[in-house]
Design a protein around this motif. Structure first.
Motif, PDB file in Angstrom:
ATOM      1  N   LYS A  48       0.826  -1.200   0.000  1.00  0.00           N
ATOM      2  CA  LYS A  48       0.000   0.000   0.000  1.00  0.00           C
ATOM      3  C   LYS A  48       0.863   1.252   0.000  1.00  0.00           C
ATOM      4  O   LYS A  48       0.485   2.283  -0.574  1.00  0.00           O
ATOM      5  N   ALA A  49       2.039   1.174   0.629  1.00  0.00           N
ATOM      6  CA  ALA A  49       2.948   2.319   0.704  1.00  0.00           C
ATOM      7  C   ALA A  49       3.604   2.625  -0.641  1.00  0.00           C
ATOM      8  O   ALA A  49       4.278   3.642  -0.785  1.00  0.00           O
ATOM      9  N   GLY A  50       3.443   1.721  -1.627  1.00  0.00           N
ATOM     10  CA  GLY A  50       3.912   2.009  -2.978  1.00  0.00           C
ATOM     11  C   GLY A  50       5.235   1.386  -3.371  1.00  0.00           C
ATOM     12  O   GLY A  50       5.724   1.621  -4.474  1.00  0.00           O
ATOM     13  N   TYR A  51       5.837   0.606  -2.490  1.00  0.00           N
ATOM     14  CA  TYR A  51       7.080  -0.062  -2.880  1.00  0.00           C
ATOM     15  C   TYR A  51       6.855  -1.562  -2.923  1.00  0.00           C
ATOM     16  O   TYR A  51       5.863  -2.086  -2.395  1.00  0.00           O
ATOM     17  N   ALA A  52       7.765  -2.256  -3.574  1.00  0.00           N
ATOM     18  CA  ALA A  52       7.607  -3.693  -3.780  1.00  0.00           C
ATOM     19  C   ALA A  52       8.517  -4.491  -2.863  1.00  0.00           C
ATOM     20  O   ALA A  52       9.625  -4.059  -2.541  1.00  0.00           O
ATOM     21  N   PHE A  53       8.023  -5.644  -2.426  1.00  0.00           N
ATOM     22  CA  PHE A  53       8.852  -6.664  -1.810  1.00  0.00           C
ATOM     23  C   PHE A  53       9.191  -7.666  -2.902  1.00  0.00           C
ATOM     24  O   PHE A  53       8.299  -8.310  -3.461  1.00  0.00           O
ATOM     25  N   ILE A  54      10.460  -7.776  -3.217  1.00  0.00           N
ATOM     26  CA  ILE A  54      10.904  -8.689  -4.263  1.00  0.00           C
ATOM     27  C   ILE A  54      11.529  -9.914  -3.612  1.00  0.00           C
ATOM     28  O   ILE A  54      12.539  -9.808  -2.903  1.00  0.00           O
ATOM     29  N   LYS A  55      10.951 -11.060  -3.853  1.00  0.00           N
ATOM     30  CA  LYS A  55      11.465 -12.302  -3.286  1.00  0.00           C
ATOM     31  C   LYS A  55      12.461 -12.916  -4.262  1.00  0.00           C
ATOM     32  O   LYS A  55      12.132 -13.170  -5.410  1.00  0.00           O
ATOM     33  N   ASP A  56      13.690 -13.101  -3.785  1.00  0.00           N
ATOM     34  CA  ASP A  56      14.697 -13.713  -4.647  1.00  0.00           C
ATOM     35  C   ASP A  56      15.380 -14.856  -3.913  1.00  0.00           C
ATOM     36  O   ASP A  56      14.966 -15.247  -2.829  1.00  0.00           O
ATOM     37  N   GLU A  57      16.423 -15.382  -4.505  1.00  0.00           N
ATOM     38  CA  GLU A  57      17.070 -16.570  -3.961  1.00  0.00           C
ATOM     39  C   GLU A  57      18.219 -16.255  -3.011  1.00  0.00           C
ATOM     40  O   GLU A  57      18.899 -17.166  -2.551  1.00  0.00           O
ATOM     41  N   SER A  58      18.426 -14.982  -2.677  1.00  0.00           N
ATOM     42  CA  SER A  58      19.604 -14.615  -1.895  1.00  0.00           C
ATOM     43  C   SER A  58      19.536 -15.133  -0.456  1.00  0.00           C
ATOM     44  O   SER A  58      20.560 -15.460   0.131  1.00  0.00           O
ATOM     45  N   ASN A  59      18.350 -15.156   0.118  1.00  0.00           N
ATOM     46  CA  ASN A  59      18.192 -15.661   1.491  1.00  0.00           C
ATOM     47  C   ASN A  59      16.849 -16.353   1.584  1.00  0.00           C
ATOM     48  O   ASN A  59      15.805 -15.708   1.619  1.00  0.00           O
ATOM     49  N   ARG A  60      16.865 -17.661   1.641  1.00  0.00           N
ATOM     50  CA  ARG A  60      15.612 -18.410   1.595  1.00  0.00           C
ATOM     51  C   ARG A  60      14.736 -18.171   2.814  1.00  0.00           C
ATOM     52  O   ARG A  60      13.532 -18.402   2.770  1.00  0.00           O
ATOM     53  N   TYR A  61      15.316 -17.705   3.929  1.00  0.00           N
ATOM     54  CA  TYR A  61      14.530 -17.464   5.134  1.00  0.00           C
ATOM     55  C   TYR A  61      13.920 -16.072   5.178  1.00  0.00           C
ATOM     56  O   TYR A  61      13.037 -15.814   5.993  1.00  0.00           O
ATOM     57  N   SER A  62      14.386 -15.170   4.344  1.00  0.00           N
ATOM     58  CA  SER A  62      13.927 -13.783   4.441  1.00  0.00           C
ATOM     59  C   SER A  62      12.503 -13.616   3.913  1.00  0.00           C
ATOM     60  O   SER A  62      12.033 -14.387   3.079  1.00  0.00           O
ATOM     61  N   LEU A  63      11.840 -12.597   4.408  1.00  0.00           N
ATOM     62  CA  LEU A  63      10.503 -12.215   3.965  1.00  0.00           C
ATOM     63  C   LEU A  63       9.554 -13.406   3.926  1.00  0.00           C
ATOM     64  O   LEU A  63       9.141 -13.864   2.864  1.00  0.00           O
ATOM     65  N   PRO A  64       9.180 -13.936   5.085  1.00  0.00           N
ATOM     66  CA  PRO A  64       8.386 -15.157   5.097  1.00  0.00           C
ATOM     67  C   PRO A  64       6.994 -15.034   4.499  1.00  0.00           C
ATOM     68  O   PRO A  64       6.527 -15.945   3.858  1.00  0.00           O
ATOM     69  N   GLY A  65       6.306 -13.926   4.648  1.00  0.00           N
ATOM     70  CA  GLY A  65       4.923 -13.685   4.234  1.00  0.00           C
ATOM     71  C   GLY A  65       4.324 -14.462   3.082  1.00  0.00           C
ATOM     72  O   GLY A  65       4.738 -15.550   2.745  1.00  0.00           O
ATOM     73  N   GLN A  66       3.316 -13.866   2.466  1.00  0.00           N
ATOM     74  CA  GLN A  66       2.542 -14.577   1.441  1.00  0.00           C
ATOM     75  C   GLN A  66       3.143 -14.346   0.053  1.00  0.00           C
ATOM     76  O   GLN A  66       2.555 -13.711  -0.816  1.00  0.00           O
ATOM     77  N   PHE A  67       4.320 -14.866  -0.138  1.00  0.00           N
ATOM     78  CA  PHE A  67       5.031 -14.750  -1.408  1.00  0.00           C
ATOM     79  C   PHE A  67       4.931 -16.006  -2.258  1.00  0.00           C
ATOM     80  O   PHE A  67       5.598 -16.104  -3.261  1.00  0.00           O
ATOM     81  N   LYS A  68       4.162 -16.999  -1.817  1.00  0.00           N
ATOM     82  CA  LYS A  68       4.382 -18.307  -2.407  1.00  0.00           C
ATOM     83  C   LYS A  68       3.133 -19.172  -2.488  1.00  0.00           C
ATOM     84  O   LYS A  68       2.198 -19.010  -1.722  1.00  0.00           O
ATOM     85  N   ILE A  69       3.186 -20.078  -3.439  1.00  0.00           N
ATOM     86  CA  ILE A  69       2.205 -21.148  -3.564  1.00  0.00           C
ATOM     87  C   ILE A  69       2.954 -22.428  -3.232  1.00  0.00           C
ATOM     88  O   ILE A  69       4.017 -22.703  -3.797  1.00  0.00           O
ATOM     89  N   ILE A  70       2.417 -23.209  -2.299  1.00  0.00           N
ATOM     90  CA  ILE A  70       3.167 -24.291  -1.656  1.00  0.00           C
ATOM     91  C   ILE A  70       2.522 -25.641  -1.932  1.00  0.00           C
ATOM     92  O   ILE A  70       1.300 -25.793  -1.783  1.00  0.00           O
ATOM     93  N   ARG A  71       3.350 -26.622  -2.282  1.00  0.00           N
ATOM     94  CA  ARG A  71       2.844 -27.985  -2.404  1.00  0.00           C
ATOM     95  C   ARG A  71       2.342 -28.442  -1.025  1.00  0.00           C
ATOM     96  O   ARG A  71       3.091 -28.422  -0.049  1.00  0.00           O
TER      97      ARG A  71
END
Length: 199
Positions: A117-140
């Motif tokens: 909502k604040a206008g910036y993006a959270f970009i999920k990448d492979e640099s740290n698999r533990y970072s940014l846990p939130g709803q970034f993913k679709i999980i088996r």
């Protein structure tokens, strides 16, 4: 692939319809919402929406047990091949269809990115698999096993859930799609309550 969309909801009458409408119904094997003891019109809105959306399954906690309990109950009730968690005050952006089209069973987790909502993006990448846990993913779903959202004073419950998933060394695909609108910052959100030491 069958996809279960899951969401805990507590006093979400302001946002719940927007969230539900953002779920692409052609991909929704089931939509499971756990009303966690809401005291507003959330449950009534859900029941009315269910009349036109037969994929919607409503779970009810008579009293507020907390977001982690609601997340865990949704996961326990899910029957799809994959789960997609969306918080009741957020919504999917149109690009979620591009993400869902890539869920082909080859990977345990399919990642996407979030716009706040604040206008910036959270970009999920492979640099740290533990970072940014939130709803970034679709999980088996079969990957989840004993991974749980926890009740802690120091951090929101999705941290432990995410760490438990990452410890299983899942295979992952990073779609690079900006596919989720995150209602952040928001006063009295789960994150905000933990930040202020109120949970």
């Amino acid at each position: 692939m069958n996809i279960s969309f899951l969401s805990p909801a507590y006093n979400s009458e302001e946002w719940i319809l927007t969230m539900l409408e953002s779920i692409p119904k052609e991909y929704a094997y089931e939509i499971i919402i756990c009303d966690d003891g809401s005291t507003d019109n959330t449950l009534a809105i859900l029941k009315n929406y269910q009349k036109k959306c037969h994929a919607l399954k409503i779970l009810v906690h008579p009293s507020n047990l907390g977001a982690s309990e609601a997340y865990n109950r949704c996961i326990a009730e899910a029957t799809g091949d994959y789960i997609a968690i969306i918080d009741s005050d957020d919504y999917y952006l149109p690009a979620i269809r591009n993400v869902l089209a890539q869920v082909d069973g080859q990977f345990d987790i399919y990642y996407y990115n979030m716009l706040t909502k604040a206008g910036y993006a959270f970009i999920k990448d492979e640099s740290n698999r533990y970072s940014l846990p939130g709803q970034f993913k679709i999980i088996r779903r079969s990957l989840i096993g004993d991974a749980k959202f926890t009740m802690r004073k120091d951090i929101a419950g999705d941290w432990d859930f995410n760490c438990a998933l990452m410890n299983k060394n899942p295979t992952s695909k990073y779609t690079n799609e900006l596919a989720y609108w995150y209602n952040f910052p928001r006063e009295n959100s789960e994150y905000d309550l933990h930040r202020r030491g109120l949970k």
